[in-house]
Design an enzyme around this catalytic site. Structure first.
Site, PDB file in Angstrom:
ATOM      1  N   LYS A  66      35.925  37.643  36.997  1.00 25.37           N
ATOM      2  CA  LYS A  66      36.044  39.081  36.728  1.00 25.37           C
ATOM      3  C   LYS A  66      34.696  39.797  36.737  1.00 25.37           C
ATOM      4  O   LYS A  66      33.720  39.275  36.200  1.00 25.37           O
ATOM      5  CB  LYS A  66      36.748  39.256  35.373  1.00 25.37           C
TER       6      LYS A  66
ATOM      7  N   ARG B 235      46.596  39.579  46.749  1.00 23.15           N
ATOM      8  CA  ARG B 235      45.257  39.660  46.143  1.00 23.15           C
ATOM      9  C   ARG B 235      44.365  38.626  46.842  1.00 23.15           C
ATOM     10  O   ARG B 235      44.745  37.459  46.960  1.00 23.15           O
ATOM     11  CB  ARG B 235      45.330  39.414  44.629  1.00 23.15           C
TER      12      ARG B 235
ATOM     13  N   GLN C 269      41.376  43.824  30.407  1.00 18.63           N
ATOM     14  CA  GLN C 269      42.095  42.579  30.091  1.00 18.63           C
ATOM     15  C   GLN C 269      41.629  41.972  28.765  1.00 18.63           C
ATOM     16  O   GLN C 269      42.400  41.311  28.070  1.00 18.63           O
ATOM     17  CB  GLN C 269      41.875  41.534  31.210  1.00 18.63           C
TER      18      GLN C 269
ATOM     19  N   ASP D 286      38.068  32.603  39.389  1.00  9.97           N
ATOM     20  CA  ASP D 286      39.067  32.932  40.421  1.00  9.97           C
ATOM     21  C   ASP D 286      38.854  32.127  41.693  1.00  9.97           C
ATOM     22  O   ASP D 286      39.801  31.867  42.442  1.00  9.97           O
ATOM     23  CB  ASP D 286      39.038  34.426  40.720  1.00  9.97           C
TER      24      ASP D 286
ATOM     25  N   ARG E  55      48.796  38.559  36.342  1.00  8.57           N
ATOM     26  CA  ARG E  55      47.433  38.472  36.873  1.00  8.57           C
ATOM     27  C   ARG E  55      46.782  37.226  36.257  1.00  8.57           C
ATOM     28  O   ARG E  55      47.338  36.594  35.368  1.00  8.57           O
ATOM     29  CB  ARG E  55      46.624  39.764  36.674  1.00  8.57           C
ATOM     30  N   GLY E  56      45.572  36.906  36.767  1.00  7.08           N
ATOM     31  CA  GLY E  56      44.934  35.662  36.352  1.00  7.08           C
ATOM     32  C   GLY E  56      45.208  34.615  37.422  1.00  7.08           C
ATOM     33  O   GLY E  56      46.358  34.473  37.876  1.00  7.08           O
ATOM     34  N   ALA E  57      44.156  33.907  37.832  1.00  4.16           N
ATOM     35  CA  ALA E  57      44.260  33.057  39.024  1.00  4.16           C
ATOM     36  C   ALA E  57      45.415  32.038  38.979  1.00  4.16           C
ATOM     37  O   ALA E  57      46.259  32.009  39.890  1.00  4.16           O
ATOM     38  CB  ALA E  57      42.915  32.371  39.270  1.00  4.16           C
TER      39      ALA E  57
HETATM   40  O1  MRU Z   1      42.028  40.696  38.018  1.00  4.70           O
HETATM   41  P1  MRU Z   1      42.575  39.589  37.156  1.00  4.70           P
HETATM   42  O2  MRU Z   1      42.989  40.042  35.806  1.00  4.70           O
HETATM   43  O3  MRU Z   1      43.613  38.779  37.876  1.00  4.70           O
HETATM   44  O4  MRU Z   1      41.312  38.659  36.960  1.00  4.70           O
HETATM   45  C1  MRU Z   1      41.423  37.502  36.182  1.00  4.70           C
HETATM   46  C2  MRU Z   1      40.147  36.830  35.933  1.00  4.70           C
HETATM   47  O5  MRU Z   1      39.110  37.176  36.461  1.00  4.70           O
HETATM   48  C3  MRU Z   1      40.212  35.633  35.067  1.00  4.70           C
HETATM   49  O6  MRU Z   1      39.050  35.506  34.304  1.00  4.70           O
HETATM   50  C4  MRU Z   1      40.381  34.416  35.982  1.00  4.70           C
HETATM   51  O7  MRU Z   1      41.483  34.572  36.825  1.00  4.70           O
HETATM   52  C5  MRU Z   1      40.561  33.191  35.248  1.00  4.70           C
HETATM   53  S1  MRU Z   1      42.178  33.097  34.650  1.00  4.70           S
HETATM   54  C6  MRU Z   1      42.500  31.625  33.895  1.00  4.70           C
END
Ligand code: MRU
Length: 349
Positions: free
Chosen positions: A251, A92, A199, A240, A47-49
């Site tokens: 988030k 997603r 997270q 994101d 996970r994470g963009a």
């Molecule tokens: O739902 P997630 O865990 O994929 O959400 C991630 C976030 O919101 C992070 O803050 C965002 O992707 C930045 S990651 C470098």
């Protein structure tokens, strides 16, 4: 200590650290098909963009490897690649890096359509690897630009996990923190736990501890209190999707933090690569917000904590209006308001 790798690729195989299990156990999920990669993204093994963008790119390369291994005729390849990209894109909806990476893979596929399937497989593996390598280099630049904004001895509040685990390595918001720490600035990080998926508690607190960066874990509802106490000099979070006017999806809970930061006179920064900018969207109102399974709210690690039939909302992201954002830290520098101009200029570089 060597950092645990978010993902490792070899032809036909993507190995992912299972982020649902950290920090209690370090388990590896091995994906040998593009549908397994898609499932890993959807279920938040990864996970994470930026991380899901890179994983999806590897997913396309694995899809090609499957096609070649099955000995299918080249005439079927166009329809097959469409399907692979469609399945990976349907995982997603909010993080634009996913679609950015898939578009890039599609462009490379189309530009090399004259190659044989196995040559195309190699070319797409190279491209996915380039996306991953560029991500790490980009994050280091974000860290260097961002660290200039960190005062010595600062308390830095962050939300969710925008660290090595949310990227191929190093992180975005946590890159800023890593460089400031390397520079000996004696920072203290306040990590929001980040309900409902935790997270912050599970990943950010763990990741910073691994690198011996001072970190204090708080629950989300403590942020106003720690700001009021004067413990926070800077907020830095990831993103994101960033619209052309600077409105930023991140988030769930980020918007509230931005309002709190403004009330307390604390600068509020977004740290993100340019691949997180979606210039096709005029404002944040157009950003699709993922609604996740309600059990994430009603249950904690499989234990029910709410009445079985209660109505639940579970938006995974919110949008922070650009007026709350002090700056957007990218790999080409810190963008400042008016964002419509600074974002357009950054994308031209
Ligand atoms: O739902 P997630 O865990 O994929 O959400 C991630 C976030 O919101 C992070 O803050 C965002 O992707 C930045 S990651 C470098």
């Amino acid at each position: 200590m060597a950092r645990v790798m978010t993902m490792e690729f070899q032809p036909g195989e993507l190995r992912l650290i299972d982020q649902r299990k950290l920090p209690i156990s370090s388990e590896i999920v091995v994906c040998r098909s593009y549908t397994e990669v898609a499932a890993a993204i959807k279920e938040m093994v990864v996970r994470g963009a930026p991380a899901i963008g890179a994983a999806a790119a590897y997913g396309v390369a694995i899809g090609l490897a499957e096609f070649v291994a099955a000995g299918r005729p080249a005439a079927e390849l166009d329809a097959y690649v469409d399907k692979v990209i469609e399945v990976l894109a349907a995982t997603r909806p909010t993080a634009v890096n996913l679609f950015w990476a898939l578009d890039r893979m599609r462009r490379v596929y189309e530009a090399n359509r004259d190659l044989s399937p196995s040559e195309l497989q190699q070319r797409l593996e190279q491209e996915a690897q380039a996306i991953a390598d560029e991500d790490v280099a980009t994050n280091r630049k974000i860290g260097e630009y961002g660290a200039e904004l960190v005062p010595r001895g600062a308390g830095i509040l962050t939300h969710c996990n925008a660290g090595a685990l949310a990227t191929v390595d190093y992180g975005t918001a946590l890159a800023v923190i890593r460089v400031a720490h390397e520079q000996g600035k004696e920072i203290m990080v306040y990590a929001d736990e980040t309900r409902p998926f935790l997270q912050g508690a599970r990943l950010t607190a763990w990741e910073l501890q691994q690198d011996q960066i001072p970190v204090t874990l708080i629950t989300d509802n403590m942020a106003a209190y720690v700001m009021q106490q004067g413990r926070v000099q800077l907020v830095v979070v990831g993103a994101d999707r960033i619209a052309a006017n600077g409105d930023t999806a991140n988030k769930i809970g980020t918007y509230g933090l931005a309002i709190l930061a403004k009330e307390h006179g604390i600068p509020f920064y977004i740290a993100a690569p340019r691949s997180t900018i979606d210039a096709s969207l005029k404002s944040g109102a157009e950003i699709p917000i993922e609604e996740r399974h309600h059990s994430e709210v009603t249950h904690l690690f499989g234990h029910q904590i709410a009445p079985a039939d209660v109505a639940v909302l579970n938006p995974a992201f919110d949008v922070t209006p650009h007026r709350y954002i002090t700056g957007i830290i990218t790999e080409v520098g810190v963008l400042r308001p008016p964002y419509t101009d600074s974002i357009a200029a950054a994308l031209r570089k």
